[in-house]
Design a protein around this motif. Structure first.
Motif, PDB file in Angstrom:
ATOM      1  N   VAL A 186       0.838  -1.203   0.000  1.00  0.00           N
ATOM      2  CA  VAL A 186       0.000   0.000   0.000  1.00  0.00           C
ATOM      3  C   VAL A 186       0.874   1.253   0.000  1.00  0.00           C
ATOM      4  CG1 VAL A 186      -1.616   1.359   1.399  1.00  0.00           C
ATOM      5  CG2 VAL A 186      -1.980  -1.100   1.101  1.00  0.00           C
ATOM      6  N   TRP A 187       1.900   1.250   0.836  1.00  0.00           N
ATOM      7  CA  TRP A 187       2.789   2.415   0.927  1.00  0.00           C
ATOM      8  C   TRP A 187       3.514   2.644  -0.391  1.00  0.00           C
ATOM      9  CZ3 TRP A 187       6.268   3.327   5.860  1.00  0.00           C
ATOM     10  CH2 TRP A 187       6.722   4.655   5.853  1.00  0.00           C
ATOM     11  N   ALA A 188       3.950   1.570  -1.033  1.00  0.00           N
ATOM     12  CA  ALA A 188       4.622   1.706  -2.331  1.00  0.00           C
ATOM     13  C   ALA A 188       3.709   2.374  -3.351  1.00  0.00           C
ATOM     14  CB  ALA A 188       5.061   0.335  -2.829  1.00  0.00           C
ATOM     15  N   ALA A 189       2.442   1.976  -3.351  1.00  0.00           N
ATOM     16  CA  ALA A 189       1.481   2.579  -4.286  1.00  0.00           C
ATOM     17  C   ALA A 189       1.285   4.062  -3.991  1.00  0.00           C
ATOM     18  CB  ALA A 189       0.152   1.839  -4.213  1.00  0.00           C
ATOM     19  N   VAL A 190       1.242   4.416  -2.714  1.00  0.00           N
ATOM     20  CA  VAL A 190       1.098   5.830  -2.323  1.00  0.00           C
ATOM     21  C   VAL A 190       2.291   6.633  -2.824  1.00  0.00           C
ATOM     22  CG1 VAL A 190       1.076   7.423  -0.352  1.00  0.00           C
ATOM     23  CG2 VAL A 190      -0.393   5.382  -0.343  1.00  0.00           C
ATOM     24  N   ARG A 197       9.389   7.693  -7.053  1.00  0.00           N
ATOM     25  CA  ARG A 197       9.624   6.367  -7.632  1.00  0.00           C
ATOM     26  C   ARG A 197      10.659   5.560  -6.862  1.00  0.00           C
ATOM     27  NH1 ARG A 197       9.963   8.313 -13.944  1.00  0.00           N
ATOM     28  NH2 ARG A 197       7.786   9.012 -14.135  1.00  0.00           N
ATOM     29  N   ALA A 198      11.720   6.208  -6.423  1.00  0.00           N
ATOM     30  CA  ALA A 198      12.764   5.476  -5.700  1.00  0.00           C
ATOM     31  C   ALA A 198      12.205   4.885  -4.408  1.00  0.00           C
ATOM     32  CB  ALA A 198      13.945   6.397  -5.405  1.00  0.00           C
ATOM     33  N   ALA A 199      11.409   5.674  -3.689  1.00  0.00           N
ATOM     34  CA  ALA A 199      10.804   5.181  -2.444  1.00  0.00           C
ATOM     35  C   ALA A 199       9.841   4.037  -2.733  1.00  0.00           C
ATOM     36  CB  ALA A 199      10.073   6.313  -1.735  1.00  0.00           C
ATOM     37  N   ALA A 200       9.064   4.167  -3.819  1.00  0.00           N
ATOM     38  CA  ALA A 200       8.115   3.106  -4.182  1.00  0.00           C
ATOM     39  C   ALA A 200       8.856   1.811  -4.490  1.00  0.00           C
ATOM     40  CB  ALA A 200       7.283   3.544  -5.380  1.00  0.00           C
ATOM     41  N   ARG A 201       9.928   1.915  -5.287  1.00  0.00           N
ATOM     42  CA  ARG A 201      10.699   0.708  -5.632  1.00  0.00           C
ATOM     43  C   ARG A 201      11.271   0.040  -4.383  1.00  0.00           C
ATOM     44  NH1 ARG A 201      12.736   4.019  -9.877  1.00  0.00           N
ATOM     45  NH2 ARG A 201      11.693   3.483 -11.835  1.00  0.00           N
ATOM     46  N   ASN A 214       4.650 -13.687  -3.773  1.00  0.00           N
ATOM     47  CA  ASN A 214       3.373 -12.966  -3.694  1.00  0.00           C
ATOM     48  C   ASN A 214       3.033 -12.347  -5.047  1.00  0.00           C
ATOM     49  OD1 ASN A 214       1.323 -10.929  -3.124  1.00  0.00           O
ATOM     50  ND2 ASN A 214       1.741 -11.384  -0.992  1.00  0.00           N
ATOM     51  N   ALA A 215       2.084 -12.960  -5.742  1.00  0.00           N
ATOM     52  CA  ALA A 215       1.743 -12.527  -7.096  1.00  0.00           C
ATOM     53  C   ALA A 215       1.162 -11.120  -7.123  1.00  0.00           C
ATOM     54  CB  ALA A 215       0.749 -13.506  -7.720  1.00  0.00           C
ATOM     55  N   GLU A 216       0.411 -10.759  -6.080  1.00  0.00           N
ATOM     56  CA  GLU A 216      -0.197  -9.431  -6.060  1.00  0.00           C
ATOM     57  C   GLU A 216       0.866  -8.337  -5.973  1.00  0.00           C
ATOM     58  OE1 GLU A 216      -3.071  -9.357  -2.963  1.00  0.00           O
ATOM     59  OE2 GLU A 216      -4.380 -10.828  -3.928  1.00  0.00           O
ATOM     60  N   VAL A 217       1.906  -8.579  -5.208  1.00  0.00           N
ATOM     61  CA  VAL A 217       2.985  -7.599  -5.112  1.00  0.00           C
ATOM     62  C   VAL A 217       3.717  -7.472  -6.444  1.00  0.00           C
ATOM     63  CG1 VAL A 217       5.126  -6.963  -3.943  1.00  0.00           C
ATOM     64  CG2 VAL A 217       3.272  -8.024  -2.644  1.00  0.00           C
ATOM     65  N   TRP A 218       4.037  -8.614  -7.048  1.00  0.00           N
ATOM     66  CA  TRP A 218       4.705  -8.567  -8.346  1.00  0.00           C
ATOM     67  C   TRP A 218       3.855  -7.830  -9.376  1.00  0.00           C
ATOM     68  CZ3 TRP A 218       9.623  -9.366  -8.844  1.00  0.00           C
ATOM     69  CH2 TRP A 218      10.311 -10.326  -8.079  1.00  0.00           C
ATOM     70  N   ALA A 219       2.550  -8.098  -9.375  1.00  0.00           N
ATOM     71  CA  ALA A 219       1.654  -7.445 -10.332  1.00  0.00           C
ATOM     72  C   ALA A 219       1.627  -5.935 -10.124  1.00  0.00           C
ATOM     73  CB  ALA A 219       0.246  -8.022 -10.202  1.00  0.00           C
ATOM     74  N   ALA A 220       1.534  -5.518  -8.852  1.00  0.00           N
ATOM     75  CA  ALA A 220       1.509  -4.081  -8.555  1.00  0.00           C
ATOM     76  C   ALA A 220       2.829  -3.420  -8.941  1.00  0.00           C
ATOM     77  CB  ALA A 220       1.225  -3.872  -7.074  1.00  0.00           C
TER      78      ALA A 220
END
Length: 279
Positions: A186-190, A197-201, A214-220
Motif C-alpha cells: 500500500v505504501w509503495a502505491a502511495v 519512484r525510488a521510495a516506491a521501488r 506474492n503474485a499481487e505484489v509482483w503485479a503491482a
C-alpha cells in the motif's frame, strides 16, 4: 391456414447466472451449518452479507432476525446489518446499526473501520477520521486488524490530499506488524502516485524480499513501472516474477517427493500479472 405463434421471450436468467445472486443451495448449507453451531458468528455474518449482496432485502431481513436473536451483542452481526443498509442507500439506518454494534461490542475494531469508510465515501471526512481514531483506541485484537485499519486510514488521507499524514499512518501500520507485506505494498502505491519512484521501488523490493511468491505484489510492481513508461524495468519485474514462480514450483516438486508441502503464501495460480496489466 395455421397462424404463426409469436416468438417466445427469452428465458430469464437463473439466479446462478447473475453475478450478484446467491447459489440456490447456499441457504440450505447455512441452515445445516447453524443446526450444528447455532450461534456461530461467522456463519450468521456470511449468510447475512450474501443475502445483502444478492439484493434481496426480504431474505436479508429474515437472516437478520435469526442473527439478532442469537448474537444480539455481537459487533460482527451489527456490522453486517449496517453494511446491508449502506448498500441499499439507507444511510441513517446504517449509522444506527453501526452505533448499536459499537454499544454492544466497543472493542470490535472492524466496526469503526467499516463505518469510517462509509462516512468518507459520503464526504464526511471529519467524521471518518474520528471513527478511525476510535478504532485505533479500541486496540485491535490482531496485528492484521491493526494493519488493515492504519492502511485504510492512510489511503483515505491520501485521497483527501494529505500524503504526509498517509505516510505517518503507514509507519504506524508497520509498527503494528514490522513484517507486513500488505502495508509495504500500500505504501509503495502511495509513493508511486506521489511521484516518489525510488521510495516506491524500495518498498516493493522490501515486500518481495519478505514474500517472494506474492503474485499481487509482483503485479503491482510491474504495473507501477509500466504506468511510468519504464518498459525495460517492467519487463525485468515480469521476468523476476516468472523466475520466482518457477523456483517455488521446483521446491514444491522436491517437497512432494519428500512427502511434504510448501505453503503457497501469496502465489496465485495462472498468469501472474493479469491483475497488474489491467490496473
Amino acid at each position: 391456414r395455421r397462424t404463426r405463434r409469436p416468438a417466445r421471450a427469452p428465458a430469464r436468467p437463473r439466479a446462478t447466472d447473475r453475478a450478484t445472486a446467491r447459489p440456490p443451495a447456499a441457504p440450505q448449507l447455512f441452515k445445516k451449518g447453524l443446526r450444528a453451531a447455532p450461534r456461530n458468528r461467522y456463519l450468521l455474518q456470511s449468510w447475512l452479507c450474501m443475502e445483502a449482496r444478492s439484493g434481496s432485502s426480504e431474505a436479508a431481513a429474515r437472516v437478520w432476525s435469526i442473527a439478532a436473536s442469537r448474537r444480539a451483542l455481537d459487533g460482527a452481526t451489527w456490522q453486517a446489518r449496517a453494511m446491508q443498509h449502506s448498500a441499499e442507500g439507507r444511510v441513517r439506518a446504517a449509522r444506527r446499526a453501526f452505533a448499536k454494534g459499537v454499544d454492544a461490542e466497543p472493542s470490535h475494531t472492524a466496526l469503526y473501520h467499516a463505518w469510517g469508510v462509509m462516512e468518507f465515501e459520503l464526504g464526511n471526512v471529519t467524521a471518518a477520521r474520528e471513527l478511525f481514531q476510535r478504532g485505533v483506541w479500541s486496540k485491535a485484537s490482531t496485528a492484521e486488524e491493526s494493519v488493515a485499519l492504519w492502511s485504510t486510514w492512510a489511503l483515505l488521507e491520501e485521497r483527501a490530499g494529505d500524503v504526509g499524514r498517509a505516510r505517518e499512518y503507514l509507519r504506524s501500520a508497520l509498527k503494528a506488524d514490522r513484517f507486513s507485506v500488505s502495508a509495504r505494498t500500500v505504501w509503495a502505491a502511495v509513493e508511486g502516485r506521489a511521484g516518489e519512484r525510488a521510495a516506491a521501488r524500495s518498498l516493493y523490493e522490501d515486500a518481495i524480499t519478505l514474500d517472494p511468491q506474492n503474485a499481487e505484489v509482483w503485479a503491482a510492481y510491474e504495473a507501477f513501472e509500466r504506468a511510468a513508461g519504464l518498459v525495460e524495468n517492467a519487463d525485468d519485474v515480469q521476468a523476476r516474477a516468472a523466475a520466482a514462480r518457477e523456483a517455488w514450483e521446483g521446491r514444491q516438486t522436491l517437497a512432494a517427493g519428500a512427502g511434504a508441502e510448501l505453503p503457497a503464501t501469496g502465489l496465485l495460480p495462472g498468469p501472474l500479472l493479469a491483475a497488474g496489466a489491467a490496473a
